[in-house]
Design an enzyme around this catalytic site. Structure first.
Site, PDB file in Angstrom:
ATOM      1  CG  LEU A 132       1.220  17.307  40.926  1.00  0.00           C
ATOM      2  CD1 LEU A 132       0.339  16.174  41.438  1.00  0.00           C
ATOM      3  CD2 LEU A 132       2.695  16.862  40.986  1.00  0.00           C
ATOM      4  CD  GLU A 134      -5.360  20.943  43.298  1.00  0.00           C
ATOM      5  OE1 GLU A 134      -5.679  21.399  44.426  1.00  0.00           O
ATOM      6  OE2 GLU A 134      -5.776  19.874  42.834  1.00  0.00           O
ATOM      7  CB  SER A 137      -1.146  21.676  46.523  1.00  0.00           C
ATOM      8  OG  SER A 137      -1.744  21.350  45.304  1.00  0.00           O
ATOM      9  CB  THR A 165       3.785  23.317  30.900  1.00  0.00           C
ATOM     10  OG1 THR A 165       4.401  24.043  31.958  1.00  0.00           O
ATOM     11  CG2 THR A 165       4.610  23.457  29.625  1.00  0.00           C
ATOM     12  N   GLY A 347      25.262  47.255  26.761  1.00  0.00           N
ATOM     13  CA  GLY A 347      23.906  47.805  26.604  1.00  0.00           C
ATOM     14  C   GLY A 347      23.080  46.988  25.630  1.00  0.00           C
ATOM     15  CD  GLU A 370       9.281  18.703  35.254  1.00  0.00           C
ATOM     16  OE1 GLU A 370       9.847  17.667  35.628  1.00  0.00           O
ATOM     17  OE2 GLU A 370       8.930  18.904  34.079  1.00  0.00           O
ATOM     18  CB  THR A 372      11.446  25.308  44.446  1.00  0.00           C
ATOM     19  OG1 THR A 372      11.474  24.614  45.706  1.00  0.00           O
ATOM     20  CG2 THR A 372      10.029  25.760  44.134  1.00  0.00           C
TER      21      THR A 372
HETATM   22  C1  FAD Z   1       5.963  28.479  34.001  1.00  0.00           C
HETATM   23  C2  FAD Z   1       5.489  27.386  34.910  1.00  0.00           C
HETATM   24  C3  FAD Z   1       5.121  26.170  34.369  1.00  0.00           C
HETATM   25  C4  FAD Z   1       4.661  25.148  35.196  1.00  0.00           C
HETATM   26  N1  FAD Z   1       4.228  23.969  34.637  1.00  0.00           N
HETATM   27  C5  FAD Z   1       3.595  23.050  35.428  1.00  0.00           C
HETATM   28  C6  FAD Z   1       2.960  21.905  34.854  1.00  0.00           C
HETATM   29  O1  FAD Z   1       2.997  21.682  33.627  1.00  0.00           O
HETATM   30  N2  FAD Z   1       2.296  21.053  35.673  1.00  0.00           N
HETATM   31  C7  FAD Z   1       2.213  21.242  37.008  1.00  0.00           C
HETATM   32  O2  FAD Z   1       1.584  20.431  37.681  1.00  0.00           O
HETATM   33  N3  FAD Z   1       2.803  22.322  37.598  1.00  0.00           N
HETATM   34  C8  FAD Z   1       3.491  23.228  36.836  1.00  0.00           C
HETATM   35  N4  FAD Z   1       4.067  24.336  37.416  1.00  0.00           N
HETATM   36  C9  FAD Z   1       3.985  24.537  38.848  1.00  0.00           C
HETATM   37  C10 FAD Z   1       5.330  24.397  39.545  1.00  0.00           C
HETATM   38  O3  FAD Z   1       5.739  23.058  39.569  1.00  0.00           O
HETATM   39  C11 FAD Z   1       5.204  25.025  40.940  1.00  0.00           C
HETATM   40  O4  FAD Z   1       5.093  26.425  40.754  1.00  0.00           O
HETATM   41  C12 FAD Z   1       6.379  24.696  41.816  1.00  0.00           C
HETATM   42  O5  FAD Z   1       6.368  23.336  42.180  1.00  0.00           O
HETATM   43  C13 FAD Z   1       6.405  25.544  43.091  1.00  0.00           C
HETATM   44  O6  FAD Z   1       5.172  25.541  43.714  1.00  0.00           O
HETATM   45  P1  FAD Z   1       4.505  26.927  44.187  1.00  0.00           P
HETATM   46  O7  FAD Z   1       4.526  27.834  43.013  1.00  0.00           O
HETATM   47  O8  FAD Z   1       3.209  26.637  44.817  1.00  0.00           O
HETATM   48  O9  FAD Z   1       5.524  27.498  45.253  1.00  0.00           O
HETATM   49  P2  FAD Z   1       5.571  27.131  46.812  1.00  0.00           P
HETATM   50  O10 FAD Z   1       5.520  25.663  46.983  1.00  0.00           O
HETATM   51  O11 FAD Z   1       4.565  27.957  47.520  1.00  0.00           O
HETATM   52  O12 FAD Z   1       7.017  27.631  47.186  1.00  0.00           O
HETATM   53  C14 FAD Z   1       7.325  28.990  47.492  1.00  0.00           C
HETATM   54  C15 FAD Z   1       8.729  29.034  48.077  1.00  0.00           C
HETATM   55  O13 FAD Z   1       8.765  28.273  49.311  1.00  0.00           O
HETATM   56  C16 FAD Z   1       9.813  27.330  49.254  1.00  0.00           C
HETATM   57  N5  FAD Z   1       9.408  26.123  49.987  1.00  0.00           N
HETATM   58  C17 FAD Z   1       8.199  25.490  49.959  1.00  0.00           C
HETATM   59  N6  FAD Z   1       8.239  24.408  50.729  1.00  0.00           N
HETATM   60  C18 FAD Z   1       9.481  24.340  51.262  1.00  0.00           C
HETATM   61  C19 FAD Z   1      10.148  23.436  52.153  1.00  0.00           C
HETATM   62  N7  FAD Z   1       9.529  22.349  52.628  1.00  0.00           N
HETATM   63  N8  FAD Z   1      11.442  23.690  52.479  1.00  0.00           N
HETATM   64  C20 FAD Z   1      12.077  24.777  51.988  1.00  0.00           C
HETATM   65  N9  FAD Z   1      11.507  25.650  51.142  1.00  0.00           N
HETATM   66  C21 FAD Z   1      10.227  25.441  50.793  1.00  0.00           C
HETATM   67  C22 FAD Z   1      10.007  27.028  47.778  1.00  0.00           C
HETATM   68  O14 FAD Z   1      11.305  26.524  47.510  1.00  0.00           O
HETATM   69  C23 FAD Z   1       9.775  28.404  47.150  1.00  0.00           C
HETATM   70  O15 FAD Z   1      10.971  29.130  47.200  1.00  0.00           O
HETATM   71  C24 FAD Z   1       4.581  25.356  36.600  1.00  0.00           C
HETATM   72  C25 FAD Z   1       4.969  26.589  37.134  1.00  0.00           C
HETATM   73  C26 FAD Z   1       5.399  27.606  36.307  1.00  0.00           C
HETATM   74  C27 FAD Z   1       5.769  28.932  36.926  1.00  0.00           C
END
Ligand code: FAD
Length: 386
Positions: A132, A134, A137, A165, A347, A370, A372
């Site tokens: 999902l 990008e 996004s 993942t 330690g 899944e 934040t």
């Molecule tokens: C190890 C790992 C495995 C993953 N596996 C998958 C997978 O299998 N499939 C998949 O599709 N994705 C996967 N992801 C992606 C993951 O779901 C996203 O990283 C996550 O949803 C956060 O998106 P972002 O990294 O773009 O952070 P952002 O959306 O940019 O968020 C950055 C910060 O802003 C805050 N924020 C953003 N919007 C708001 C709001 N409206 N209100 C308050 N705070 C906000 C967030 O809480 C966060 O603290 C994975 C990520 C990692 C690191």
């Protein structure tokens, strides 16, 4: 007086639940434990271990028996993810994505053709991934830009996915793309895409802080043709597939987090009984006992939230808020409990010869993927404020 109508406690498990939990825990001790350090260092889950996970039946827990799966419930998947994560949370992540996202989505939204094509493979030997997110996004998942353009009896997909993942191990990918960028979330459509399809490439693998053995990869999709028959649900209804699977998936992440916390607590109990300072085991100091007691209480509270959300889901009752609370709280508990475990090892907690620094690193992801922690808070607050 007898009370036949008394509900069993959330943590009272049925016979088959106990059987599954115990057999997965035994498997994790025997087959996973010896590999944990090496998998973390090499950032890889060995192929032989994958084969064993399929043989164990944990890759298709909810897949009906007619397709070769376990025919069990979501709660069983939660128990398996918890038991595996107590030993290695990377394997917990692999099994979690397979069951609570990929299989779950196909079971609920797959046509008969898609189910017949993929469920037997997913139960037997094929790993799935869920694509999902990008680069642009994440939390705003439906701002995705991967494009699906109609082409005869199919679509041509173009775009890039990030953070996927199981990208390294998977042969089946659920890819979310938009058939109409102007329509916002109403354009999002879920496709089943196979590794090896022309135009579909698994790209760079991320070098991560924790759950290092769980692969997290980029997907590069260039003019990849996918037949209409590979759509999950309907065109433009992929947002429903995503929302509903992620609502359930986050209970699985809760299970991963309580597994991590339970694992760290177990290590801390054992170590504090062995480690001697000031002429006695450090577990004899009341301050240390208080720390252990707090950790155990937090693990129990988190487990109740996770089990309750999973039981509600299996009972067909609303569980959205409970799932968000379970993920939010259990991921915070996992971070706190693993951190305390590092402290209690002194330690030795800070070095890789002992298991707790890894669990501390592994715990952090629970507050990110899944949805934040902020996004869980948004979900909970929405329900509160109406
Ligand atoms: C190890 C790992 C495995 C993953 N596996 C998958 C997978 O299998 N499939 C998949 O599709 N994705 C996967 N992801 C992606 C993951 O779901 C996203 O990283 C996550 O949803 C956060 O998106 P972002 O990294 O773009 O952070 P952002 O959306 O940019 O968020 C950055 C910060 O802003 C805050 N924020 C953003 N919007 C708001 C709001 N409206 N209100 C308050 N705070 C906000 C967030 O809480 C966060 O603290 C994975 C990520 C990692 C690191």
């Amino acid at each position: 007086m007898e009370h036949d109508d008394v509900q069993p406690a959330l943590t009272v498990l049925s016979e088959d639940e106990v059987l599954l939990r115990d057999s997965v825990a035994e498997f994790a001790e025997a087959q996973l434990r010896p590999l944990v350090r090496e998998m973390d260092e090499h950032a890889k889950i060995p192929k032989e271990l994958l084969v064993k996970l399929f043989e164990m039946g944990v890759m298709g827990i909810e897949i009906p028996e007619q397709f070769g799966g376990g025919g069990a419930r979501f709660f069983h998947a939660v128990l398996a993810v918890e038991a595996l994560s107590a030993v290695d949370p990377s394997v917990g992540a692999l099994v979690d994505v397979q069951n609570t996202l990929v299989v779950n989505a196909i079971l609920r939204w797959g046509s008969d053709g898609v189910k017949t094509r993929y469920l037997p493979r997913l139960a037997a030997d094929t790993v799935g991934a869920y694509a999902l997110s990008e680069a642009g996004s994440g939390s705003d998942a439906f701002a995705l830009t991967t494009r699906a353009t109609p082409d005869g009896d199919g679509y041509v997909l173009n775009g890039r996915k990030l953070w996927i993942t199981n990208g390294n191990e998977a042969d089946v990918f659920l890819v979310f793309a938009t058939i109409n960028p102007e329509a916002g979330y109403r354009g999002v459509t879920a496709f089943v895409v196979e590794r090896g399809s022309p135009g579909f490439t698994v790209g760079r693998k991320e070098d991560k802080l924790g759950i290092r053995a769980s692969s997290t990869c980029e997907l590069i999709i260039e003019d990849c043709r996918v037949p209409k028959a590979q759509i999950l649900g309907e065109p433009g209804k992929g947002y429903k597939v995503a929302i509903e699977t992620l609502n359930e998936g986050r209970i699985g992440i809760g299970a991963q987090m309580i597994g991590i916390a339970k694992g760290a607590l177990g290590h801390a109990v054992k170590y504090t009984k062995e480690r001697r300072q000031f002429g006695k085991a450090i577990a004899e100091f009341q301050l240390v006992q208080g720390q252990l007691a707090r950790m155990a209480t937090e693990v129990e509270a988190a487990r109740l939230l996770v089990y309750n959300a999973a039981r509600l889901r299996d009972a067909g009752k609303p569980f959205l808020t409970e799932a968000a609370m379970a993920k939010l709280f259990s991921s915070e508990v996992a971070e706190r409990v693993t951190s305390l475990a590092v402290n209690l090892f002194g330690g030795y907690g800070y070095v890789k010869d002992y298991p707790v620094e890894k669990l501390w690193r592994d715990a952090k992801i629970g507050q990110i993927y899944e949805g934040t922690s902020n996004m869980q808070l948004v979900t909970i607050a929405k329900q509160l404020l109406g």
